[in-house]
Motif scaffolding. Structure first.
Motif, PDB file in Angstrom:
ATOM      1  N   ILE A 240     -17.129 -16.508 -52.776  1.00  0.00           N
ATOM      2  CA  ILE A 240     -17.503 -16.449 -51.234  1.00  0.00           C
ATOM      3  C   ILE A 240     -17.851 -17.872 -50.806  1.00  0.00           C
ATOM      4  CG2 ILE A 240     -19.955 -16.056 -52.217  1.00  0.00           C
ATOM      5  CD1 ILE A 240     -20.248 -14.794 -49.441  1.00  0.00           C
ATOM      6  N   HIS A 241     -17.139 -18.373 -49.908  1.00  0.00           N
ATOM      7  CA  HIS A 241     -17.246 -19.791 -49.528  1.00  0.00           C
ATOM      8  C   HIS A 241     -18.208 -19.878 -48.209  1.00  0.00           C
ATOM      9  CE1 HIS A 241     -13.679 -21.174 -51.920  1.00  0.00           C
ATOM     10  NE2 HIS A 241     -13.406 -19.916 -51.498  1.00  0.00           N
ATOM     11  N   PHE A 242     -19.108 -20.835 -48.411  1.00  0.00           N
ATOM     12  CA  PHE A 242     -19.878 -21.178 -47.033  1.00  0.00           C
ATOM     13  C   PHE A 242     -20.338 -22.615 -46.817  1.00  0.00           C
ATOM     14  CE2 PHE A 242     -22.302 -20.210 -50.801  1.00  0.00           C
ATOM     15  CZ  PHE A 242     -23.293 -21.176 -50.875  1.00  0.00           C
ATOM     16  N   ILE A 243     -20.659 -22.775 -45.784  1.00  0.00           N
ATOM     17  CA  ILE A 243     -21.067 -24.351 -45.414  1.00  0.00           C
ATOM     18  C   ILE A 243     -22.397 -24.355 -45.756  1.00  0.00           C
ATOM     19  CG2 ILE A 243     -21.588 -25.960 -43.687  1.00  0.00           C
ATOM     20  CD1 ILE A 243     -19.069 -24.853 -42.155  1.00  0.00           C
ATOM     21  N   GLN A 244     -22.805 -25.577 -46.747  1.00  0.00           N
ATOM     22  CA  GLN A 244     -24.131 -25.739 -47.112  1.00  0.00           C
ATOM     23  C   GLN A 244     -24.574 -27.014 -46.428  1.00  0.00           C
ATOM     24  OE1 GLN A 244     -25.698 -25.649 -51.453  1.00  0.00           O
ATOM     25  NE2 GLN A 244     -24.646 -27.698 -51.423  1.00  0.00           N
ATOM     26  N   LEU A 245     -25.621 -26.886 -45.882  1.00  0.00           N
ATOM     27  CA  LEU A 245     -26.268 -28.008 -45.245  1.00  0.00           C
ATOM     28  C   LEU A 245     -27.292 -28.862 -46.071  1.00  0.00           C
ATOM     29  CD1 LEU A 245     -26.609 -29.283 -42.431  1.00  0.00           C
ATOM     30  CD2 LEU A 245     -28.553 -27.749 -41.894  1.00  0.00           C
ATOM     31  N   ILE A 246     -27.223 -29.955 -46.319  1.00  0.00           N
ATOM     32  CA  ILE A 246     -28.177 -30.782 -47.353  1.00  0.00           C
ATOM     33  C   ILE A 246     -29.168 -31.552 -46.386  1.00  0.00           C
ATOM     34  CG2 ILE A 246     -28.417 -32.448 -48.901  1.00  0.00           C
ATOM     35  CD1 ILE A 246     -25.015 -30.550 -48.684  1.00  0.00           C
ATOM     36  N   ILE A 247     -30.351 -31.280 -46.135  1.00  0.00           N
ATOM     37  CA  ILE A 247     -31.368 -32.179 -45.527  1.00  0.00           C
ATOM     38  C   ILE A 247     -32.237 -32.836 -46.392  1.00  0.00           C
ATOM     39  CG2 ILE A 247     -33.238 -31.903 -43.906  1.00  0.00           C
ATOM     40  CD1 ILE A 247     -32.168 -29.118 -43.151  1.00  0.00           C
ATOM     41  N   THR A 248     -32.047 -34.218 -46.118  1.00  0.00           N
ATOM     42  CA  THR A 248     -32.599 -35.199 -46.989  1.00  0.00           C
ATOM     43  C   THR A 248     -33.867 -35.771 -45.953  1.00  0.00           C
ATOM     44  OG1 THR A 248     -30.821 -35.670 -48.351  1.00  0.00           O
ATOM     45  CG2 THR A 248     -32.643 -36.937 -48.342  1.00  0.00           C
ATOM     46  N   TRP A 249     -35.042 -35.877 -46.551  1.00  0.00           N
ATOM     47  CA  TRP A 249     -36.113 -36.510 -45.963  1.00  0.00           C
ATOM     48  C   TRP A 249     -36.390 -37.850 -46.862  1.00  0.00           C
ATOM     49  CZ3 TRP A 249     -36.345 -31.415 -46.205  1.00  0.00           C
ATOM     50  CH2 TRP A 249     -36.425 -30.516 -45.054  1.00  0.00           C
ATOM     51  N   LYS A 250     -36.290 -39.125 -46.332  1.00  0.00           N
ATOM     52  CA  LYS A 250     -36.436 -40.300 -47.030  1.00  0.00           C
ATOM     53  C   LYS A 250     -37.547 -41.104 -46.316  1.00  0.00           C
ATOM     54  CE  LYS A 250     -33.817 -43.800 -49.552  1.00  0.00           C
ATOM     55  NZ  LYS A 250     -32.408 -44.505 -49.579  1.00  0.00           N
ATOM     56  N   ASN A 251     -38.132 -41.917 -47.034  1.00  0.00           N
ATOM     57  CA  ASN A 251     -39.046 -42.973 -46.503  1.00  0.00           C
ATOM     58  C   ASN A 251     -38.478 -44.282 -47.023  1.00  0.00           C
ATOM     59  OD1 ASN A 251     -41.462 -43.949 -45.320  1.00  0.00           O
ATOM     60  ND2 ASN A 251     -42.376 -44.403 -47.361  1.00  0.00           N
ATOM     61  N   ASN A 252     -37.940 -44.959 -45.993  1.00  0.00           N
ATOM     62  CA  ASN A 252     -37.206 -46.333 -45.916  1.00  0.00           C
ATOM     63  C   ASN A 252     -38.357 -47.316 -45.821  1.00  0.00           C
ATOM     64  OD1 ASN A 252     -34.511 -45.243 -45.892  1.00  0.00           O
ATOM     65  ND2 ASN A 252     -35.514 -44.331 -44.249  1.00  0.00           N
ATOM     66  N   LEU A 253     -38.241 -48.403 -46.991  1.00  0.00           N
ATOM     67  CA  LEU A 253     -39.402 -49.680 -46.924  1.00  0.00           C
ATOM     68  C   LEU A 253     -38.651 -50.808 -46.283  1.00  0.00           C
ATOM     69  CD1 LEU A 253     -42.267 -50.483 -47.328  1.00  0.00           C
ATOM     70  CD2 LEU A 253     -41.634 -50.705 -49.691  1.00  0.00           C
ATOM     71  N   PHE A 254     -39.435 -51.628 -45.522  1.00  0.00           N
ATOM     72  CA  PHE A 254     -39.049 -52.892 -45.206  1.00  0.00           C
ATOM     73  C   PHE A 254     -40.199 -53.839 -45.598  1.00  0.00           C
ATOM     74  CE2 PHE A 254     -39.529 -56.740 -42.671  1.00  0.00           C
ATOM     75  CZ  PHE A 254     -38.276 -57.298 -42.718  1.00  0.00           C
ATOM     76  N   GLU A 255     -40.275 -54.832 -46.481  1.00  0.00           N
ATOM     77  CA  GLU A 255     -41.346 -55.454 -46.869  1.00  0.00           C
ATOM     78  C   GLU A 255     -41.074 -56.909 -46.734  1.00  0.00           C
ATOM     79  OE1 GLU A 255     -43.078 -55.864 -51.180  1.00  0.00           O
ATOM     80  OE2 GLU A 255     -43.889 -54.248 -50.221  1.00  0.00           O
ATOM     81  N   PHE A 256     -42.289 -57.634 -46.331  1.00  0.00           N
ATOM     82  CA  PHE A 256     -42.046 -59.077 -46.195  1.00  0.00           C
ATOM     83  C   PHE A 256     -43.598 -59.800 -46.732  1.00  0.00           C
ATOM     84  CE2 PHE A 256     -43.038 -63.057 -43.936  1.00  0.00           C
ATOM     85  CZ  PHE A 256     -41.963 -63.925 -44.340  1.00  0.00           C
ATOM     86  N   VAL A 257     -43.491 -60.876 -47.514  1.00  0.00           N
ATOM     87  CA  VAL A 257     -44.797 -61.575 -47.825  1.00  0.00           C
ATOM     88  C   VAL A 257     -44.601 -62.963 -47.711  1.00  0.00           C
ATOM     89  CG1 VAL A 257     -46.360 -62.242 -49.698  1.00  0.00           C
ATOM     90  CG2 VAL A 257     -44.888 -59.999 -50.311  1.00  0.00           C
ATOM     91  N   SER A 258     -45.880 -63.429 -46.840  1.00  0.00           N
ATOM     92  CA  SER A 258     -45.661 -64.834 -46.224  1.00  0.00           C
ATOM     93  C   SER A 258     -45.605 -65.703 -47.363  1.00  0.00           C
ATOM     94  CB  SER A 258     -47.011 -65.229 -45.505  1.00  0.00           C
ATOM     95  OG  SER A 258     -48.228 -64.798 -46.593  1.00  0.00           O
TER      96      SER A 258
END
Length: 368
Positions: A240-258
């Motif tokens: 049995i073939h079917f379409i699988q939906l992959i849902i990803t929740w991700k936290n992306n980080l940008f960081e800078f130190v003076s």
């Protein structure tokens, strides 16, 4: 063995069937990319554009925590006591000659986004009900409702797209459910490896006990059956073939130190605690302006622009959060046994970086 001779040997084949074997479903019929995955961009109404508006934040008043000689010495003692190759005599007897304090600022931008990918997948068909196109039109990828995790918590879910299922003959065994064993060629028996089929051991003229003198043994690959169950359909003959939906929740980080002018590795500052002096969280945050350190304002502008360019068109941005933290850094100059040295105390935890500590030994351990 009857029924075996007409089987093919198991061969290499792709996990997915040929593309023309499966029906096209309207919401999923664009060309497949990314190694067989379809990237599903959010609908245009979910794409956000960065406004020209900027954030004029209210910063919390803060002062650099005062570092005393006693605190600096205690921090060093705690540091050397945690290292098996460091002696604590120098830490107790050194003479502190000066403390040079400064405040650094760490800017962080977190962008929590949701992305959706789809792929055709399959599993053995066991005569259960089939939710195929005859039961309705498959919903569009972003119309499928799911429970969103708590904000900034990463997670992945895999879902079967409704009404996308179809049953097909197994493309690997051609619906037979089994293969002729390649070890015994379907015979179920193999030449004895101990006596090489001679029935007796060489030079001893004794009957081979491994094959009981028959010269042949039951095939260990197929347990004497002469065939193997198809690993793709598990012997069910259909998939049995079917379409699988992959849902990803991700936290992306940008960081800078003076920036700072000290001989101190800046990467250490990303791993310590700071005192929070500003926090802004919303579906979309705006660049900071008028911060006393202009480099922090510029970092805010750059980080927000980068994240929106990277994620807004390819995923759904759910929440953003930006913070500014004050990180104390103290350069400690001291004298020990007629020589001058220095170490650094940094972060709210008073961590220590002491590259030239004078009392170190090699005990064969690995210090991380």
């Amino acid at each position: 063995m009857n029924g075996i001779t007409d089987l093919d040997y198991e061969g290499e084949s792709p996990l997915a069937p040929p593309a023309d074997l499966l029906e096209q479903l309207a919401p999923y019929d664009w060309p497949v990319q990314d190694g067989g995955w379809q990237r599903l961009p959010p609908p245009s109404e979910l794409q956000r554009k960065l406004s020209e508006q900027r954030c004029r934040p209210i910063f919390l008043e803060c002062r650099i925590p005062i570092m005393t000689e006693e605190m600096a010495r205690n921090a060093l003692l705690s540091f050397v006591n945690s290292k098996c190759c460091y002696g604590n005599r120098a830490a107790g007897e050194l003479v502190i000659q000066g403390l040079k304090q400064q405040a650094l600022y760490r800017y962080r931008l977190e962008t929590y986004n949701e992305s959706r990918l789809s792929e055709w997948t399959f599993e053995p068909f066991t005569n259960h009900s089939v939710d195929g196109p005859q039961k309705g039109t498959s919903p569009r990828p972003w119309d499928i409702k799911v429970q969103v995790p708590p904000m900034f918590q990463e997670e992945t879910k895999k879902l079967q797209v409704p009404h996308s299922s179809t049953v097909k003959e197994c493309h690997k065994c051609y619906g037979r459910g089994r293969y002729k064993c390649s070890g015994c060629h379907g015979a179920g028996m193999m030449r004895c490896a101990t006596c090489s089929g001679a029935k007796r051991k060489a030079k001893q003229q004794r009957r081979c006990q491994m094959c009981s003198g028959s010269g042949r043994k039951r095939c260990s690959t197929c347990s004497g059956r002469g065939n193997k169950t198809c690993a793709t359909c598990k012997g069910e003959k259909r998939l049995i073939h079917f379409i699988q939906l992959i849902i990803t929740w991700k936290n992306n980080l940008f960081e800078f130190v003076s920036e700072h002018q000290l001989n101190f590795p800046g990467e250490l500052l990303t791993k310590v605690k700071g005192e929070n002096i500003f926090k802004d969280e919303n579906v979309m945050v705006y660049p900071i302006i008028d911060f006393p350190k202009p480099e922090i304002s510029l970092a805010s502008q750059r980080g927000i622009a980068e994240h929106n360019a990277a994620f807004a068109s390819r995923s759904r941005i759910l929440q953003q959060r930006q913070t500014i933290e004050l990180i104390p850094l103290t350069e400690v100059h001291y004298r020990y046994q007629g020589k001058t040295h220095l170490y650094y105390v940094y972060g709210m935890e008073n961590k220590v970086y002491a590259l030239d500590y004078p009392e170190r030994y090699c005990c064969g351990c690995t210090i991380i």
